[in-house]
Design an enzyme around this catalytic site. Structure first.
Site, short mmCIF file in Angstrom:
data_model
loop_
_atom_site.label_atom_id
_atom_site.label_comp_id
_atom_site.label_asym_id
_atom_site.label_seq_id
_atom_site.Cartn_x
_atom_site.Cartn_y
_atom_site.Cartn_z
N ALA A 6 -15.03 11.23 60.84
CA ALA A 6 -14.08 10.99 61.86
C ALA A 6 -14.40 11.31 63.29
CB ALA A 6 -12.76 11.95 61.76
N SER A 7 -14.68 12.22 63.71
CA SER A 7 -15.09 12.71 65.21
C SER A 7 -15.58 14.25 65.08
CB SER A 7 -14.13 12.52 66.12
OG SER A 7 -13.02 13.41 65.74
N SER A 59 -20.13 14.48 61.67
CA SER A 59 -20.03 14.41 62.85
C SER A 59 -20.57 15.82 63.24
CB SER A 59 -18.87 14.36 63.41
OG SER A 59 -17.99 12.95 62.92
N HIS A 66 -34.84 5.66 67.14
CA HIS A 66 -34.74 7.18 67.38
C HIS A 66 -36.23 7.37 67.04
CE1 HIS A 66 -30.45 7.33 67.49
NE2 HIS A 66 -30.31 6.65 66.45
#
Length: 242
Positions: free
Chosen positions: A57-58, A80, A194
């Site tokens: 989710a976050s 997350s 990255h």
């Protein structure tokens, strides 16, 4: 496997599409899509028959629900990881984990090389993480290439909270104090890049990752979904690589 998925956005939907669970509960503050055979929770809690919780989710969700999750004997997968750039939360989380019946897993997400980094973590001296993204992904409107940030993971989290999961995951393994973050905006890029450079007592290592975005959500790399599925498979596998 009976799972609770926190956050049924692009990553959550891809997980549901690509694997089968015995039973699925879902919690999402912002949406309840019409997905067959899912038990939607009106309020967050851990159903008694759940054995695995998957957070996609976050960082806010990680901070809000983790301490409740840690009270249950579940496998807890966290994607997350930028939540852990908050030192106060990080310290409280791992203090609670000492007495928790839960097992916590951090899928590798959008990067590789974490198996090597984990193996030599006590020997690591310094890690540099250079992230290159199109300016739109950073909320910036520029042409060309420019460095928008250099500093610690904690400092990066305050300015780019949605762009430092990778740095936070590396920090969790090697130590946040050893990680330096460099963020560059580059309008010529179509994919995120990255570059992770590791200096240690046993060698020097460099990993370059260029992920293709998920077709449904360009902000998400499909490899993140695969890394979660790999972790799920490892929970019940007799053979584990890395």
């Amino acid at each position: 496997m009976r799972v609770l998925i926190i956050g049924v956005g692009n990553i959550g939907k891809q997980i549901l599409k690509m694997t089968h669970f015995e039973k699925v509960y879902a919690f999402d503050k912002f949406q309840k899509d019409n997905i067959p055979d899912i038990y939607w929770l009106e309020e967050f809690h851990i159903p008694e028959d759940v054995d695995t919780v998957i957070e996609c989710a976050s960082p806010e969700a990680v901070k809000e629900y983790s301490f409740q999750i840690l009270k249950s004997p579940v496998n807890y997968l966290i994607i997350s990881t930028s939540a852990f750039a908050d030192r106060a939360f990080r310290e409280s989380f791992f203090e609670e984990l000492k007495v928790s019946p839960a097992r916590v897993f951090f899928p590798s997400g959008a990067i590789g090389g974490l198996d090597l980094l984990a193996a030599i973590r006590k020997n690591v001296q310094q890690v540099f993480i250079e992230t290159r993204k199109h300016p739109r992904s950073l909320g910036i409107n520029i042409e060309g290439e420019t460095t928008v940030f250099e500093g610690s993971v904690e400092e990066a989290a305050k300015l780019f909270p949605r762009n430092i999961n990778i740095a936070s995951t590396v920090g969790l393994i090697a130590g946040f104090e050893k990680v330096k973050v460099i963020i560059r905006a580059d309008s010529s890029l179509s994919n995120n890049v990255h570059i992770i450079s590791v200096i240690s007592d046993v060698g020097k290592y460099e990993f370059k990752i260029e992920n293709l975005p998920s077709p449904e959500n360009p902000k998400t790399s499909m490899v993140t979904v695969y890394s979660i599925l790999k972790t799920i498979e490892s929970l019940n596998s007799k053979i584990v690589f890395g």
